[in-house]
Every structure is written in C-alpha cells, then in structure tokens.
Write a protein that holds these residues in place. Structure first.
Motif, PDB file in Angstrom:
ATOM      1  N   MET A  14       7.436 -27.734 110.972  1.00 62.14           N
ATOM      2  CA  MET A  14       8.401 -28.293 109.947  1.00 62.14           C
ATOM      3  C   MET A  14       7.833 -28.301 108.417  1.00 62.14           C
ATOM      4  O   MET A  14       8.523 -28.203 107.568  1.00 62.14           O
ATOM      5  N   ASN A 127      11.396 -36.290 110.452  1.00 60.39           N
ATOM      6  CA  ASN A 127      11.316 -36.410 111.795  1.00 60.39           C
ATOM      7  C   ASN A 127      12.986 -37.107 112.476  1.00 60.39           C
ATOM      8  O   ASN A 127      13.142 -36.720 113.602  1.00 60.39           O
ATOM      9  N   GLU A 130      14.776 -33.147 112.196  1.00 64.12           N
ATOM     10  CA  GLU A 130      14.762 -31.904 112.666  1.00 64.12           C
ATOM     11  C   GLU A 130      13.454 -31.987 113.862  1.00 64.12           C
ATOM     12  O   GLU A 130      13.126 -31.045 114.347  1.00 64.12           O
ATOM     13  N   HIS A 131      13.133 -33.326 114.478  1.00 63.50           N
ATOM     14  CA  HIS A 131      12.218 -33.427 115.429  1.00 63.50           C
ATOM     15  C   HIS A 131      12.516 -34.495 116.375  1.00 63.50           C
ATOM     16  O   HIS A 131      13.883 -34.492 116.786  1.00 63.50           O
TER      17      HIS A 131
END
Length: 273
Positions: A14, A127, A130-131
């Motif tokens: 990231m 977060n 993308e997480h």
C-alpha cells in the motif's frame, strides 16, 4: 556522480507502491524490495540482503505485517545495520502510532542509523479501500474488534510524499513525524461518509476478537496474522490516538488531507463499486 538509487522495501504494498511511483516521477532509480523483485528481497533471509543493497543510496523501511509483530525490531534493525555498512545515507521507517512494539523497533533502528527519519502513522484511510476493510464497506458492514472510538485516519498520499522527501531532500534526517489526518472521526462517522459516497448504507459493527479472526480466515488471512491484528487493534484503537497532530504540516508545509477528500477519490476510482 551516479544517479540516486533508492530501495523501497514492501515496494508492491500500500505505501511502497506509492513511494515507488513518486520516486520514479522524480527521476530516481527505484529498486523494489519484494519476493518477486530483482534481486528478490525477504525480511527473514539475511543471505539475500547484500544483493538488494548493492549500489543503494537510500532505503524505505516497511516491515510486513507490522512493526508491532514479534521479531520485527530485530529484523529491521539488522537490515538497517547492513544498509549502513553498504553506505546508505538516507533511511525512512514506516511506523505505527501508539504501538509499544513499533517504538522499540524505532529505537533499535536509530541505534544503528542515527539519521533515521521516522514516519509514525495513525490508521491508514486506505485500509477501507485497499486492505482488510474494503469488503466490509462493499457489503455494508465494517466489523472490527474495537469500540467505536475516534481516529484521525491518515491519507497514504501524504505519508508517501513525506517518505519521498525524506529520501531525496535535506532537512529530514533524524526527524520523527507523527502523522494523522486533520481531524478525528469515529468509525461510525467514517462509515457514514463512505456509504454516502458509495451509494449504499455502511454501518460500523464492533465484534469479538474470535469473530474477527474467523471472518479474516474466510478472507484468506492466516490465523496468526489475524490474531496479531486483533491484538494490535486493541492496543492502538482504545482512544489513545484520538488527538490529531500537525506532523504532515511539519514535514510538507501544508495541512494533511482530510478523510472526506480521501473518500471522494476512492469512490471516484471505483473502490467500492
């Protein structure tokens, strides 16, 4: 004089890919530190470190999964010492705000590289896009094993820009920047903003650590990592980090990006479509 070369550990992650991209835009020779890199890099394979450090001037240190995990301080400090032996002159360490383990890692790295720049971050806004939390936003429920506390989510665009400046410009050696967004939101407030942008309601749901680990396992996260994350969340998301800082302004001379701006960009890019 040869061109500057910077090693970005976690270069496909990231923060790493943002740092790599911004460095490349500046014309810097970027070496991506990853298992698939050339040469390959692995935190727990010291035999491979010399090859990846050959000819490197600066290093971005990003330990996976987090500096708070067991063995992190030993690994990053040993790597930093090896980097110093190779003549590395600039180093930036991605760290966590309010994490005792991360602070031990900072101290260990600074002991072998005094000019270290520390980027001590609050929870990343990304977060949610993308997480581990992106699926929850898409499904309409973000579930974490913590109460609905305020958190000044930091935009990774700011973090990457500060890392790049620390690795390419003077004035950042030995500094510690505590990085947050400009204001704190509870998770419920953050979810409401994301729901409005995504076009469907998004709720926040506090869950038990066991439920979080089970759901993370269904998402493919190894149990030991998920368990470590529950312990980390309990440590950093207890209200201790609710107060915003001016670290981004100290480093960049401008205000930090706010959560609403991040949400607008993420939605426009289709993160929750």
């Amino acid at each position: 004089m040869r061109n500057q070369r910077i090693l970005v550990t976690g270069g496909t992650g990231m923060t790493g890919r943002r740092v790599s991209h911004q460095l490349a835009e500046r014309g810097v020779d970027v070496r991506v530190g990853s298992r698939s890199g050339t040469p390959p890099f692995e935190w727990h394979d010291p035999a491979a470190w010399d090859a990846v450090l050959d000819g490197v001037d600066g290093v971005y240190l990003c330990f996976h999964p987090d500096l708070a995990f067991p063995g992190a301080a030993e690994a990053v400090s040993a790597f930093a010492a090896r980097a110093a032996e190779h003549g590395v002159t600039r180093m930036a360490l991605l760290s966590g705000r309010g994490e005792d383990g991360a602070e031990r890692a900072e101290e260990a790295v600074r002991a072998v590289f005094a000019d270290l720049t520390v980027l001590r971050c609050s929870m990343f806004a990304q977060n949610f896009s993308e997480h581990i939390l992106v699926d929850g936003v898409r499904a309409g429920t973000v579930a974490l094993p913590v109460p609905d506390v305020p958190e000044p989510f930091v935009d990774l665009a700011d973090v990457a820009e500060i890392a790049v400046r620390a690795l390419t410009e003077d004035g950042h050696a030995g500094r510690l920047y505590e990085l947050t967004g400009p204001s704190a939101l509870t998770f419920a407030e953050a979810c409401a903003l994301m729901g409005e942008a995504a076009g469907h309601p998004v709720a926040y749901l506090p869950v038990t650590p066991a439920d979080f680990v089970a759901e993370a396992g269904r998402a493919g996260i190894p149990p030991e990592v998920a368990t470590g994350l529950t312990e980390l969340f309990a440590e950093i998301l207890d209200g201790r980090n609710a107060k915003p800082t001016d670290g981004v302004r100290q480093a960049l001379g401008r205000p930090a990006g706010d959560f609403a701006g991040y949400v607008a960009r993420a939605a426009a890019e289709g993160a929750w479509s």
